[in-house]
Design an enzyme around this catalytic site. Structure first.
Site, mmCIF file in Angstrom:
data_model
loop_
_atom_site.group_PDB
_atom_site.id
_atom_site.type_symbol
_atom_site.label_atom_id
_atom_site.label_comp_id
_atom_site.label_asym_id
_atom_site.label_seq_id
_atom_site.Cartn_x
_atom_site.Cartn_y
_atom_site.Cartn_z
ATOM 1 N N GLU A 129 -20.551 -4.523 8.693
ATOM 2 C CA GLU A 129 -21.481 -3.713 9.474
ATOM 3 C C GLU A 129 -22.650 -4.525 10.014
ATOM 4 O OE1 GLU A 129 -20.123 -2.804 6.567
ATOM 5 O OE2 GLU A 129 -18.990 -0.993 7.063
ATOM 6 N N LYS A 154 0.847 -1.190 0.000
ATOM 7 C CA LYS A 154 0.000 0.000 0.000
ATOM 8 C C LYS A 154 0.889 1.249 0.000
ATOM 9 C CE LYS A 154 -4.331 1.448 2.063
ATOM 10 N NZ LYS A 154 -5.541 0.996 2.731
ATOM 11 N N ARG A 163 -26.044 -0.736 5.546
ATOM 12 C CA ARG A 163 -25.893 -2.185 5.419
ATOM 13 C C ARG A 163 -26.646 -2.961 6.500
ATOM 14 N NH1 ARG A 163 -20.911 -3.803 2.550
ATOM 15 N NH2 ARG A 163 -21.546 -2.998 0.528
#
Ligand SMILES: Cc1ncc(C[n+]2csc(CCOP(=O)(O)OP(=O)(O)O)c2C)c(N)n1
Length: 618
Positions: free
Chosen positions: A364, A280, A392
């Site tokens: 979630e 990353k 969600r």
């Protein structure tokens, strides 16, 4: 190659390896330059540059479809698909969106923003292709963070059993926004570590191949054993047991190796998972060092990484730190986050009470039910999730939390316009999503003190509650008198001609509008309607009795929001309906600066003042 000469991916297919390396470098520079000016998702995009180049050199888009999970890593894709000349408008009002959008380009095969949807969408497209007898490849690019979301497994399970040809590229950088969590992340680490073993395998194979006569047959036997061993040793059974062919792990910054594997995938005729390993922030030292800080950034100085424009303390951090304070004494207090511990302001809670902070990954729905379970077991859980991502968990909030009247408190961060991130990130449906659920209390603080006071109030009741707040703490310049009471509002400014009812972030604009109105001789009261459910019926009765126009104002859609609640109350009370209900229209709000957006929708001080003046005059 000059990036502005790229009209489509066809323009990069004929480049030799040196040119391809240079291209990746130029893309990386363009991304750093633009994000430094406009803000955006830096580290994720830098990590995906070589992957995107390899994908676009192998596949033939837009005929072939590439779906980026979350979509926050799509900048190189935008540059390679003829959008470099608009790239400086990234995330600006009316400019390029920071996420893939179908309406923006035929190359954006599928719009994303919320995690873990790409495999399902890719499977749907692959099935549509097969039913229609068409021929093209469908590729889902999914990060290891997004892979912590349950929907990925539902999709892998479905795709693996149906054997529909499709390609999943797992971009594994060991990071979600923070370091990735969960058992799958550990499994991927084992796979990555197996790379050393794969190197040995290759050199043994090469040696056998070079042996005369006996070499080739021995190599074939070795190959078989190797594949078996690979299954056992590198523990890749997870994906193969779901019906996927597993390829990898391979270096996700090595364009040639990826192209080779992607070409192979096109002929496999069943679901394939290609596991690539990336870093990353690759190629930009500051982002490699601090990928979490550079995951999503405000505009910054490229030399020292300093962000431009002070962002100020956040409401989430206020809540997180206050809860950590309370947790010293209250051993039943705990917190749940969904891959956003730091962004939601719970870093210090996580450090001080690692046993009572549960980061569940991008999950979630699980977060909500985990909290319900914690509450059923006698704990007091606070679930800190951005309002947009909490969508969600609607069913879990209804069935698991509210139906059972469990004392879970939802902390809905980033309520209101998500501005530059756009429609997938605006928190503008939260009130209508929750307001009709029996038993829930919904509050919205105007300052840090009120937020803390709401937490205190919630802890004295055994009911489900939600506290929704924007990132930034509004600056109203009016001391908070408190304490907060559910069902009680606060008169911030008296006025005999009209009453503006609003909460949290939009109160700043209302108070400024009241000042503008004063210049016109109109005295408008401003009410902090911090209790969105229940409403302050006493204050409403009083205001209705004064026979002045009521104007509701909210940074939320009109349907089912706070204005609707006041309107319903008026109907029940046989009182006159609000003279105006100022809110966002019932449409998806595009990306752009908050100032420009609220102006566009008449929620800036001028817009509010004009509508109020009109209501007073009629
Ligand atoms: C449903 C949902 N929850 C939370 C987020 C916020 N979010 C954006 S990116 C991200 C991490 C994604 O990690 P990964 O897929 O590994 O991509 P990386 O940034 O590491 O390249 C999270 C949690 C989201 N986009 N969608």
């Amino acid at each position: 190659m000059n990036l502005s000469e790229i009209n489509s991916p066809a323009d990069i297919k004929g480049l030799d390896s040196r040119e391809v390396e240079n291209l990746a470098g130029e893309i990386r520079e363009a991304i750093i330059r633009t994000v430094a000016l406009n803000g955006g998702h830096l580290a994720s995009n830098l990590g995906a540059v070589e992957l995107t180049v390899a994908l676009h050199r192998t596949f033939d888009c837009p005929r072939d479809k590439i779906i980026f999970d979350v979509g926050h890593q799509c900048y190189a894709h935008k540059i390679l698909t003829g959008r470099y000349n608009q790239f400086s408008t990234l995330r600006k009002t009316d400019g390029l969106c920071g996420f893939p959008r179908r309406e923006e380009s035929p190359y954006d095969a599928y719009g994303t923003g919320h995690a873990s949807t790409a495999i399902s969408a890719a499977l749907g497209m692959a099935r549509a292709r097969d039913i229609k007898g068409e021929k093209y490849s469908v590729v889902a690019v999914v990060g290891d963070g997004a892979m912590t979301g349950g929907m990925c497994y539902e999709a892998l399970n479905d795709a693996g059993s149906s054997k529909t040809p499709m390609i999943v590229v797992l971009n594994d950088n060991e990071m979600s926004i923070s370091r990735n969590v969960g058992a799958l992340s550990r499994q991927l680490t084992r796979l990555r570590l197996s790379r050393g073993w794969l190197g040995i395998k290759k050199s043994v194979g090469d040696t056998l191949n070079r042996l005369p006569v006996i070499g080739k047959p021995m190599h074939r036997v070795f190959q078989r054993i190797k594949n078996e061993l690979r299954n056992v040793l590198v523990k890749d059974r997870f994906f193969t047991s779901l019906g996927f062919q597993y390829l990898g792990p391979i270096d996700g910054h090595d364009i040639r190796s990826m192209e080779k594997i992607f070409r192979r995938c096109q002929d496999i005729g069943k679901p394939v998972l290609v596991h690539i390993v990336t870093k990353k922030g690759f190629g930009f030292a500051q982002a490699e060092e601090k990928p979490e800080k550079y995951h999503g950034v405000s505009p910054f100085e490229t030399e020292d990484g300093k962000t431009r424009g002070e962002e100020g303390p956040s409401m989430g951090k206020t809540a997180g730190e206050y809860l950590a304070e309370l947790a010293e004494k209250r051993h039943d207090l705990c917190a749940v986050t969904a891959a956003m511990t730091q962004s939601a302001g719970f870093s210090s809670f996580a450090v001080r009470f690692p046993d009572r902070l549960f980061d569940v990954g991008i999950a979630e729905e699980h977060a909500a039910v985990l909290a319900a379970g914690l509450a059923a077991g006698g704990m007091r859980p606070f679930v800190a999730i951005y309002e947009t991502f909490l969508q969600r968990a609607y069913d879990q909030i209804v069935e698991d939390i509210c139906l059972q009247r469990l004392p879970v408190c939802l902390l809905m961060d980033r309520a209101g316009l998500g501005a530059e991130d756009g429609p997938t990130h605006h928190g503008v449906f939260g009130v209508s999503m929750l307001r009709h659920i029996p038993g829930i209390r919904i509050f919205s603080p105007r300052c840090a003190e009120e937020c803390k006071s709401m937490i205190d109030w919630v802890l004295t009741r055994d009911v489900p509650a939600a506290i929704r707040y924007p990132r930034r703490i509004p600056e109203l310049g009016i001391p908070y008198r408190g304490p907060f009471e559910g069902g009680r509002w606060e008169m911030l400014r008296e006025g005999k001609d009209a009453a503006l009812l609003a909460a949290s972030s939009i109160l700043e604009e209302c108070l400024e509008a009241a000042e503008l109105l004063k210049q016109k001789g109109i005295e408008a009261a401003v009410v902090n309607a911090s209790s969105l459910r229940p409403l302050d019926e006493n204050m409403l009765q009083g205001l209705v009795g004064r026979v002045i126009p009521l104007i509701t104002v909210e940074e939320h859609v009109l349907s089912g929001g706070f204005g609707s609640a006041v309107n319903e109350w008026c109907a029940h009370a046989h009182a006159a309906a609000p003279a105006a209900m100022l809110a966002l229209p019932d449409e998806f709000i595009p990306h752009g600066s908050r100032n420009q957006l609220i102006k566009r929708y008449g929620l800036d001080r001028k817009g509010i003042a004009e509508r109020t003046a009109k209501a007073v005059e009629t």
